[in-house]
Structures are given as C-alpha cells and as structure tokens.
Scaffold this motif. Structure first.
Motif: not given
Length: 594
Positions: A101-123
């Motif tokens: 999940a690491g590569p996704w977490m970095s981008e989500i934290a910095d660039a997805f400014l409207c994101l409120k809900s995250m669901h990681f499955r089998r990661m």
C-alpha cells in the motif's frame, strides 16, 4: 427524417449546460453507467472526471496513483484491492507476491485533496504507511478500512486514534495485526466522539471492557461494534450505555459451570437487530430469545450450536434478512429457515472446521435443504454454500423460484465419495436461465461434475455475470472454447483444478471481450510456457507463479505430523496502465503502453 434527427440531436447537446450536466451526473452512482456516459463525447468525459466521487481499483497494479489522480481529481472515496482473492485460502498465493500500500499512501496523502474514505483490502500496510496517510489526510478522514490486511501493528492504530478525530468508521476485520501496545483503543475512546462503526472482529487484538464503556459514553452515535474475544458478562454497562447500537458481533462466553447465572444480567440495547456471538452454546442461546423476533441479521458461524439448537433459535427469528451459519445447520435446519424466514435475502453456509462431527445426516447440507430454501425464501439475493451432496433438481428450484438472486456460490465437498447425481449440466442451465439478475457466480465441483456441454451452458446463459469462479469443470479444451464464446460482460475469471491446456486458456482469454483479470491454478502447461504468448496484447500483464511444495502440520490420532502440500502452477493476467511491476517476484510478460 435523417435531417430532423440530426437537428434534434444537435439542439439536445447544445441545450445542456455544464452546470446542469454536473448536477445530473451527481445522481449517477453506478460505475457501469458512469463508464458508458464518459464515452459519449469529450465534454461528458471531462464532467465525469470532475464529478466522480468513488472508485474501486480491483487490482492495485492495474493503475498508478498518479494516473488515477489525473483522471479523477475530486475523488472522495477509494477502494483498493491487492492480493488475489485466493490468497485467503491455504497459502495458495506466495507471501511475497506483493500488494504493497505504500506507493498509494504517499500519493493519497499529498495529492488527493478531497479524499475522505479509504478502503484497503488484502494489502500489505505498514505502520509508516498509516502515519503518512494520517499526516496528510487525518484531519478529513471519516472512514478507514484495513480489510484482511497485514504488515501493521497497534502503533499504526494509535496514530489513527490520535489524528483522525472525524473518523466515523474504523474497520479492521480479519486483518493480521501485531500487538505492541494495547492503548490504541483507549486513545480512540478518548479522542473520538463521532464514531459510528468500529470493527476489529476476527483479529487477535486484546479488548478492554473499560475502554469499550468509554467509547459508549463518548460516542453516542455508535451503531455497529464487532470485537475480538471478550467475555460478554463484562459488557453489561456497555450495552446499557450504547442506546443507539444496532449491531454487535464477537465477544465470547466462558461459563465453566454450564449455568446461565453468569449472563443473566445481560440486557441488549433496544435497537439491536444484527447479532453474532462467538463461542455461544446451548445454555447461553437463551439470552437471545427475548428479542429474537426483532433480529434482521444473525451470525452463528462461530458458535457451538447443534442442528437442534439452530432449529430452536431460528424458529424465533421470523424477520431475518441475513443468516450466516456452518453446515452443522443441516437440511433440517434449512427447512426451518425456509418455513420461518420469508424475508431472507442473504444466506451463507460455511464449511465446519471439524468435519468429523458432521458425519450424521443432521449435520450435512444437500439438495434437499437447498430446494427448501429456494421455494421458501423468494427474496433471496445471495447464497454461498458448501454442500455434501447435490442434484440437478436443487439448481432447477433456484432457477424457478429465486428470481432476485444476484450472487450464487456453491462448493461440493469431497468428503463424500458418492454423489446422488452427476453431471449437473441440466441443473446449471436451469439456474442460469431462470436467474437473469446473476452478477457473481461460483461453482466448485469435482471431476465429472460438469461436462463440456455444461460448461458451454455457463457461457451461453451468463449474459450479465461479471465475476466467476469455476473449479473442476469441463472435460477438455472444447468445453472452454464453448464457454468463451459467451459471457459478454465477464470481467473477472478464476479457474482451479481445470483440465485445459495452456494454449486453450490463452485463446479463451482473447475471446472474452470484457475480461480484465484472469487467475488460473492447475492446468496442462506447455513444455516451455510459450503458449501463454498467444494472449499477449497491449496493456496486458501476464504473471507466471511456478509450482511449489509447502510443509504443513496435520493431526493424526492426536499427533502433529509434517506433510507436504503441492501448490500447482498459477497464471495471473490482467490489464494494467502501470506496465511491468517493479516488486514482482514472478515471471512477467508485459507489453507496456506505447
């Protein structure tokens, strides 16, 4: 006539402003409808991009975080799946396969400014990944689901509890979590006052009933709580305080005396209508009786109830909509369900862990019980079941009576040597012809359970099925060829124990026009693997997982004996905009985007 149509079309397109189109788009949630709309023209494509609120990525290696951000800059909710679904069963997928999940977490934290809900499955989610996420999005995050994930500890949960004060949902069910500090629950109870759903069911996390009481006191809107083991007798004050609670799962019973006096003070909240109690036995079952009639969901998978107990309890639950049990319920229990639960929508019957106790007729599920369910539960939408015996008539019953069925999954256990009726070609045809709403279909049989003709029926009559799992079906490559001529909407296909050749699999993949993902375990491989090259195409990654042996310990007369388990070769192929994986331990045949 043609001229009038052209004028009408042009005026229609010109008459919709961007603002009006955005308003309309906001009411369209179905991803299939969204995809179709985005293909109409460039303008609609752009408006879909800025109005899309939720995306599900079925495989984390099918896209990059950057490409997702550029395509949908205003995402508010993201669901991301990692390891193949087979990773949940008997270590079929190697531990080092990937799904980080690491590569996704970095981008989500910095660039997805409207994101409120995250669901990681089998990661694989590490503590540092969680810290990166909460530092960037913790102030906005209202839902975090780490679903069947591994790699993190309670240190990561402490970071979530301290930083995500707007969190309404924290979901950790079936995740493997290292316990370093049991203070995470106290931190959550102290820092959060808006929590609505808390789920750490089927984990090894320790539970402090004092912290649960604090959560009930501070989070008046708590609706759902599913926990790991905690003696129910310690939760009297929690239940008394949680007046809004509608769902409770987990807990445990530890009454060595076999009497009810330890639990006689238990009084469940007045709104509770979804319940699943762990390790509940015959005596403890009676605490459910006073409010059984108001239950809409009942989970009995992890109880010690007999067939008779199931019958006695379910007779008191006429309003059940969801029922989850083990096959100890037997045909007799299913007949009680069919007579009592006319509103039932979802039924899951799992395989018992100790099948030695299921050898009598009461503890097995067969065509008799399934036919009763089909005829008695007309609202049924979902069925997942392990059966000991089956006949075509059971499938025919579902095709006749279960017109709302959207998801059908059946596994034929191999414990019984003799099955009443094989093959099941005519029954499967009747099921698929009658249940036209089916979107998900799984059929795991044994050699001889379905002929090439039956496999052709699946292709012909699965016009709306989008996900399919087939095990030990067909007789030859001819059956797979017949199957691949149909299934026009099939996106995800999983095959196990098949008799098909490597080349037949590759050609079938090419014929299935909507296919985005295929996983195969056990097939007739070519000497050098070159037959896989037949399915090579742009944006299509092919992974080969070689066969391997694994040592496991099995019980024999009370002793643990080391035995070898063979995992056959596997193929995993999928569309990907990301090109070749950099963290893949397997052989990959990619054709990267030009």
């Amino acid at each position: 006539m043609d001229g009038r149509n052209l004028v009408r079309s042009a005026s229609f397109a010109a008459g919709i402003s961007d603002v009006a189109l955005e308003c309309v788009m906001n009411y369209i949630d179905d991803p299939w409808d969204r995809d179709a709309i985005s293909l109409v023209c460039k303008k609609w494509y752009q408006i879909d991009a800025i109005t899309r609120k939720h995306i599900t990525i079925a495989l984390c290696y099918s896209a990059t975080p950057g490409s997702l951000r550029r395509r949908f800059p205003r995402l508010e909710s993201l669901k991301l799946k990692g390891k193949p679904r087979a990773s949940m069963f008997n270590n079929i997928i190697p531990d080092d396969w990937g799904g980080y999940a690491g590569p996704w977490m970095s981008e989500i934290a910095d660039a997805f400014l409207c994101l409120k809900s995250m669901h990681f499955r089998r990661m694989i989610v590490k503590d540092e990944d969680i810290r990166v996420l909460v530092r960037g999005r913790g102030h906005m995050l209202n839902s975090l689901k780490l679903d069947k994930c591994t790699g993190f500890s309670t240190d990561g949960l402490v970071a979530v509890a301290r930083s995500c004060r707007c969190l309404r949902t924290l979901f950790l069910e079936e995740s493997v979590i290292t316990e370093k500090d049991d203070n995470w629950l106290h931190e959550l109870a102290t820092n959060n006052s808006v929590l609505e759903t808390l789920n750490f069911y089927m984990t090894e996390l320790k539970v402090s009933w004092q912290d649960l009481e604090l959560i009930a006191k501070n989070c008046k809107s708590l609706i759902s709580l599913k926990i790991s083991e905690c003696d129910i007798s310690h939760l009297v004050r929690f239940f008394r305080t949680s007046t809004a609670l509608e769902e409770f799962g987990g807990g445990s019973f530890d009454d060595q005396t076999g009497e009810l006096n330890k639990y006689e003070n238990i009084c469940f909240p007045p709104k509770l209508c979804r319940l699943g109690l762990s390790y509940m036995g015959t005596n403890e079952m009676q605490i459910i009786f006073p409010f059984a009639a108001s239950l809409k969901k009942l989970d009995l998978q992890y109880t010690f109830l007999s067939t008779d107990d199931h019958c006695e309890l379910i007779q008191r639950c006429p309003n059940l909509e969801v029922l989850e049990v083990r096959n100890v319920i037997g045909d007799r229990g299913l007949e009680v369900v069919s007579q009592t639960c006319r509103k039932l929508r979802r039924l899951r019957i799992e395989r018992g862990e100790d099948e030695q106790g299921l050898e009598d007729e009461q503890g097995t599920v067969t065509h008799r019980g399934l036919s009763a369910i089909a005829q008695g539960c007309p609202e049924l939408e979902y069925l997942a079941v392990y059966v000991s015996d089956i006949m075509n008539s059971a499938f025919e019953s579902f095709g006749t009576y279960s017109k709302n069925l959207c998801d059908f999954r059946l596994v034929l256990l191999d414990r019984e040597e003799r099955i009443s009726e094989l093959p099941l070609d005519s029954g499967v045809r009747a099921l698929l012809r009658g249940c036209t709403k089916l979107r998900r279909f799984a059929l795991y049989l044994r050699p001889g359970g379905l002929t090439d003709i039956g496999l052709g029926y699946i292709g012909e009559f699965s016009s709306n099925v989008r996900w399919m799992l087939l095990g030990h079906v067909g007789e030859s490559d001819l059956g797979l060829d017949r199957f691949s001529r149909g299934c026009p909407k099939l996106q995800k296909l999983e095959l196990r124990g098949c008799c098909f050749s490597e080349r037949a699999l590759a050609l079938a993949v090419l014929k299935l026009a909507s296919l985005r993902y295929v996983w195969v375990q056990g097939y007739n491989a070519s000497p050098n693997g070159n037959d896989l090259l037949a399915m090579v195409r742009p944006f299509w990654n092919i992974e080969f997982i070689p066969p391997r042996w694994e040592s496991v310990y099995a019980g024999t007369d009370g002793e643990q004996v080391e035995v070898g388990v063979e995992h056959p070769a596997q193929i995993l192929a999928y569309y990907s905009l990301a090109g070749r994986r950099s963290d893949c331990p397997n052989t990959v045949i990619p054709l990267n985007p030009a």
